[in-house]
Structure formats: structure tokens, C-alpha cells
Design a protein around this motif. Structure first.
Motif, mmCIF file in Angstrom:
data_model
loop_
_atom_site.group_PDB
_atom_site.id
_atom_site.type_symbol
_atom_site.label_atom_id
_atom_site.label_comp_id
_atom_site.label_asym_id
_atom_site.label_seq_id
_atom_site.Cartn_x
_atom_site.Cartn_y
_atom_site.Cartn_z
ATOM 1 N N LEU A 85 0.839 -1.200 0.000
ATOM 2 C CA LEU A 85 0.000 0.000 0.000
ATOM 3 C C LEU A 85 0.878 1.255 0.000
ATOM 4 N N LYS A 86 0.222 2.396 -0.266
ATOM 5 C CA LYS A 86 0.965 3.658 -0.365
ATOM 6 C C LYS A 86 1.587 4.069 0.965
ATOM 7 N N ASP A 87 1.068 3.544 2.086
ATOM 8 C CA ASP A 87 1.641 3.905 3.390
ATOM 9 C C ASP A 87 2.664 2.877 3.868
ATOM 10 N N SER A 122 -16.349 -2.002 -2.380
ATOM 11 C CA SER A 122 -16.393 -0.967 -1.343
ATOM 12 C C SER A 122 -15.218 -1.170 -0.387
ATOM 13 N N VAL A 123 -14.685 -0.041 0.063
ATOM 14 C CA VAL A 123 -13.520 -0.025 0.969
ATOM 15 C C VAL A 123 -13.875 0.856 2.155
ATOM 16 N N ASP A 124 -13.461 0.441 3.346
ATOM 17 C CA ASP A 124 -13.653 1.237 4.558
ATOM 18 C C ASP A 124 -13.032 2.624 4.343
ATOM 19 N N TRP A 141 -9.274 4.619 2.550
ATOM 20 C CA TRP A 141 -9.318 5.159 1.178
ATOM 21 C C TRP A 141 -7.983 5.814 0.839
ATOM 22 N N GLY A 142 -7.670 5.829 -0.446
ATOM 23 C CA GLY A 142 -6.490 6.549 -0.937
ATOM 24 C C GLY A 142 -5.176 5.807 -0.758
ATOM 25 N N LEU A 143 -5.235 4.556 -0.360
ATOM 26 C CA LEU A 143 -4.001 3.791 -0.111
ATOM 27 C C LEU A 143 -3.668 2.821 -1.249
ATOM 28 N N ILE A 176 -5.994 0.386 -2.195
ATOM 29 C CA ILE A 176 -6.767 -0.859 -2.016
ATOM 30 C C ILE A 176 -7.842 -1.000 -3.096
ATOM 31 N N GLY A 177 -8.511 0.098 -3.425
ATOM 32 C CA GLY A 177 -9.555 0.046 -4.457
ATOM 33 C C GLY A 177 -8.992 -0.418 -5.797
ATOM 34 N N ARG A 178 -7.833 0.131 -6.145
ATOM 35 C CA ARG A 178 -7.234 -0.269 -7.427
ATOM 36 C C ARG A 178 -6.815 -1.739 -7.384
ATOM 37 N N ALA A 179 -6.227 -2.151 -6.289
ATOM 38 C CA ALA A 179 -5.772 -3.547 -6.180
ATOM 39 C C ALA A 179 -6.960 -4.510 -6.268
ATOM 40 N N GLU A 189 -21.921 11.335 -9.401
ATOM 41 C CA GLU A 189 -21.125 12.239 -8.541
ATOM 42 C C GLU A 189 -19.937 11.524 -7.887
ATOM 43 N N ASN A 190 -19.844 10.231 -8.051
ATOM 44 C CA ASN A 190 -18.789 9.441 -7.397
ATOM 45 C C ASN A 190 -17.490 9.535 -8.203
ATOM 46 N N ALA A 191 -16.863 10.726 -8.103
ATOM 47 C CA ALA A 191 -15.696 11.030 -8.946
ATOM 48 C C ALA A 191 -14.538 10.070 -8.711
#
Ligand SMILES: CC(C)(COP(=O)(O)OP(=O)(O)OC[C@H]1O[C@@H](n2cnc3c(N)ncnc32)[C@H](O)[C@@H]1OP(=O)(O)O)[C@@H](O)C(=O)NCCC(=O)NCCS
Length: 183
Positions: free
Chosen positions: A9-11, A105-107, A111-113, A115-118, A142-144
Motif C-alpha cells: 500500500l501507499k503507506d 467498497s472499501v472502509d 481510502w487513498g491507499l 486498495i480500491g485499485r488492487a 457524482e462518485n468522482a
């Protein structure tokens, strides 16, 4: 279907992506209720979830044994923090067997780590492996964040439904209909 991969992950933490099994019944129920209470962009409200842990166990067993469906869990530090899956549109009809639907869906706390892409990439890989020719989804206009993710993975918009959802507050939520050709 079965799936098992790890991703950084990004972190700097590691995320395990694996198919859910019967033993994940409670964890899947918990993450479903949590994520559906965190956003207004999903199909159902958290309080509409009628599934019990036994229902989830049955659902996960069926998915794990299915040659064409899967529910993939994202696990960080031993906790389920997101899930995504693919499901056949209708396997009983030959003309529809090439199409599957995708959901994710991700907690919010994760978000932003990445996980959604993976999760998205894992589901696309599974959809290809299962032999689907097209992966489909509907997303609130609206879900950009979700639309940017889907477009960057190759999904294209093919239509819109201006009255796709009617939110509890009384407003319409336009749906963007997207598809990804897999061959
Ligand atoms: C959509 C969702 C799955 C993204 O998960 P995530 O783990 O935050 O996604 P990632 O960290 O992997 O980011 C993937 C891409 O999404 C887009 N994205 C993520 N957050 C964004 C934001 N705040 N604004 C714009 N784009 C964003 C970016 O394109 C990002 O790629 P990048 O990191 O290369 O810039 C997550 O926000 C979510 O669960 N939302 C609620 C449920 C939902 O809307 N599901 C989709 C229903 S169709």
C-alpha cells in the motif's frame, strides 16, 4: 473461484487480497454494514442488509466453489477493510454468459491507499480467468473517485440513467453505466 495475492500500500503496509471463505462470514457482514453506512453512493442502505452471518457463510461458500463468481477481501493487519466481487449476469442464458457485474467498497479509513485499485485489478484478472468477455458496473455520477478509478482501468461509459437511484432524502442519483471489454 480462488484468489490470493499481496500488494504494497501507499503507506508501506501490506494488503492481502484473497477470496472470502465461510470463516469470513462475520467479517464480511461487518464490513458490508460499515461501508454502506459511510457513503451514499452504494445501491443499498446499511439498515437494508437482511443477511445474517449464516447467510454470508453460505454466500461465501458458494462463491469459493463457483467457477465464475468470486468475492475478494482486502485484509490489512489482519482486519477485513474492503471487498469486491464479480457475479455472472445470468448463467442460465447462453446469450448472457459472457457478461459479469462488478461491485466494490472499501472502509473510508483506508481510502487513498491503493486498495480500491488492487481489488479492481484482482477482479478484472478473475473475470478474464473465468472466461467473461465483458465486465459491467453502474456508478453514481457524482462518485468522482470511483469513476476515475474505473476509467483508469479501462472501463468506458456507454450510457446514463438520470433516475437510477432515488435517495431517501428525495433526490435522484444519476447512474453512469460502464463496461470493460476483456478480450
Ligand atoms: C471508490 C473506492 C472503492 C476507491 O477505493 P480506494 O481504496 O480509495 O482507491 P485507491 O486508493 O486504490 O485509488 C484508486 C484511484 O481512485 C481515484 N481516487 C481515489 N480517491 C480519489 C479522490 N478523492 N478524488 C478523485 N479520485 C480519487 C484515483 O484515480 C485513484 O488513483 P491514483 O491513486 O492513481 O490517483 C472507495 O472510495 C469506496 O469504497 N467508495 C465507497 C463505495 C463506492 O463508491 N463504491 C463504488 C460503487 S460503484
Amino acid at each position: 473461484m480462488e484468489y490470493c495475492e499481496t500488494t504494497a500500500l501507499k503507506d508501506g503496509r501490506t494488503c492481502l487480497l484473497r477470496n472470502g471463505t465461510e470463516a469470513d462470514d462475520k467479517a464480511l457482514l461487518d464490513i458490508f454494514v460499515l461501508t454502506h453506512g459511510q457513503t451514499d453512493y452504494l445501491l443499498t442502505y446499511a439498515d437494508e442488509c437482511a443477511m445474517t452471518a449464516e447467510d454470508e457463510a453460505r454466500y461465501l461458500k458458494e462463491k469459493a466453489e463457483s467457477p465464475h463468481d468470486i468475492e475478494i477481501l482486502a485484509i490489512v493487519d489482519g482486519a477485513v477493510v474492503g471487498s469486491a466481487g464479480i457475479e455472472a449476469l445470468d448463467t442460465a442464458k447462453e446469450k448472457l454468459r459472457h457478461r459479469a457485474e462488478f461491485g466494490i467498497s472499501v472502509d473510508r479509513a483506508y481510502w487513498g491507499l491503493g486498495i480500491g485499485r488492487a481489488l479492481t485489478r484482482a477482479c478484472i484478472a478473475c473475470a478474464r480467468k473465468a472466461g467473461y468477455r465483458q465486465l459491467e458496473l453502474d456508478v453514481v455520477a457524482e462518485n468522482a473517485a470511483a469513476i476515475a478509478l474505473y476509467q483508469s482501468e479501462g472501463f468506458v461509459e456507454w450510457g446514463r440513467n438520470p433516475r437510477g437511484f432515488l435517495a431517501r432524502e428525495g433526490h435522484w442519483q444519476e447512474l453512469v453505466l460502464m463496461r470493460l471489454e476483456l478480450d
